[in-house]
Motif scaffolding. Structure first.
Motif, mmCIF file in Angstrom:
data_model
loop_
_atom_site.group_PDB
_atom_site.id
_atom_site.type_symbol
_atom_site.label_atom_id
_atom_site.label_comp_id
_atom_site.label_asym_id
_atom_site.label_seq_id
_atom_site.Cartn_x
_atom_site.Cartn_y
_atom_site.Cartn_z
ATOM 1 N N UNK A 2 59.223 -55.208 14.859
ATOM 2 C CA UNK A 2 59.011 -54.140 15.823
ATOM 3 C C UNK A 2 58.035 -54.601 16.907
ATOM 4 N N UNK A 3 58.118 -53.950 18.065
ATOM 5 C CA UNK A 3 57.200 -54.277 19.166
ATOM 6 C C UNK A 3 56.744 -52.992 19.830
ATOM 7 N N UNK A 4 55.463 -52.933 20.122
ATOM 8 C CA UNK A 4 54.895 -51.828 20.893
ATOM 9 C C UNK A 4 53.666 -52.349 21.610
ATOM 10 N N UNK A 5 53.616 -52.114 22.913
ATOM 11 C CA UNK A 5 52.464 -52.518 23.731
ATOM 12 C C UNK A 5 52.155 -54.002 23.560
ATOM 13 N N UNK A 6 53.196 -54.835 23.590
ATOM 14 C CA UNK A 6 53.086 -56.298 23.467
ATOM 15 C C UNK A 6 52.586 -56.758 22.099
ATOM 16 N N UNK A 62 67.036 -57.779 21.720
ATOM 17 C CA UNK A 62 66.240 -58.976 21.963
ATOM 18 C C UNK A 62 65.458 -58.919 23.276
ATOM 19 N N UNK A 63 65.513 -57.820 24.002
ATOM 20 C CA UNK A 63 64.772 -57.774 25.270
ATOM 21 C C UNK A 63 63.263 -57.956 25.084
ATOM 22 N N UNK A 64 62.635 -57.507 23.980
ATOM 23 C CA UNK A 64 61.197 -57.768 23.813
ATOM 24 C C UNK A 64 60.850 -59.225 23.503
ATOM 25 N N UNK A 65 61.842 -60.097 23.270
ATOM 26 C CA UNK A 65 61.542 -61.495 22.956
ATOM 27 C C UNK A 65 60.757 -62.173 24.076
#
Length: 162
Positions: free
Chosen positions: A41-45, A139-142
């Motif tokens: 998971x990703x949140x705020x980098x 995969x956009x947060x990659x």
């Protein structure tokens, strides 16, 4: 009425198919053959790895400046292989997605996908589970993660464990 049901179904499916928090971006998440989930998971980098069930997260790893969750990515003419990984102590954890299409005379005649989680100690595999359900992938947060050179010494493709 059908639209409301579909929206409720999609929300409940997403919530039950991931260990990510409600406002997190799901990079990859799936239910494994052993009934547990793996989610990145990703949140705020900030990137987080979670393994377990909705009732009990057995392992959680937060990416830090000192010990980052990274990724490797390679594309093939008819597919690709993406691995999200980190090290904890002497263990390396991989969440992987491999896909390919089979073609004959330029026509796609089949495809294969292999997703799951694997844990290595050095070059010895200690744990591996494939996904047994639909995989949620974005995969956009990659681009917020460090990309490293693809390691061909680690073979996560296991056709016997699907």
């Amino acid at each position: 009425m059908k639209i409301i049901f579909l929206i409720i179904f999609m929300i409940s499916f997403t919530a039950s198919a991931s260990l990510c928090n409600k406002n997190d971006n799901i990079i990859i998440s799936c239910k494994l053959n052993n009934g547990k989930f793996v989610s990145v998971c990703e949140k705020d980098n900030k990137v987080t790895y979670k393994y377990g069930t909705n009732d009990h997260i057995e392992m959680k790893f937060d990416s830090t400046k000192k010990n980052r969750i990274k990724y490797q990515d390679i594309t093939y003419p008819a597919g690709g292989n993406t691995r999200i990984y980190f090290k904890k102590g002497s263990f390396s954890y991989y969440v992987f997605n491999y896909s390919t299409m089979y073609r004959e005379n330029g026509i796609t005649v089949g495809s294969a996908e292999n997703n799951g989680v694997a844990v290595y100690r050095g070059n010895d595999i200690k744990f591996r589970q494939n996904c047994n359900s639909d995989v949620l992938i974005d995969y956009s947060p990659l681009n917020k993660m460090e990309k490293t050179e693809f390691n061909f010494d680690i073979d996560l493709i296991d056709s016997d464990n699907q």
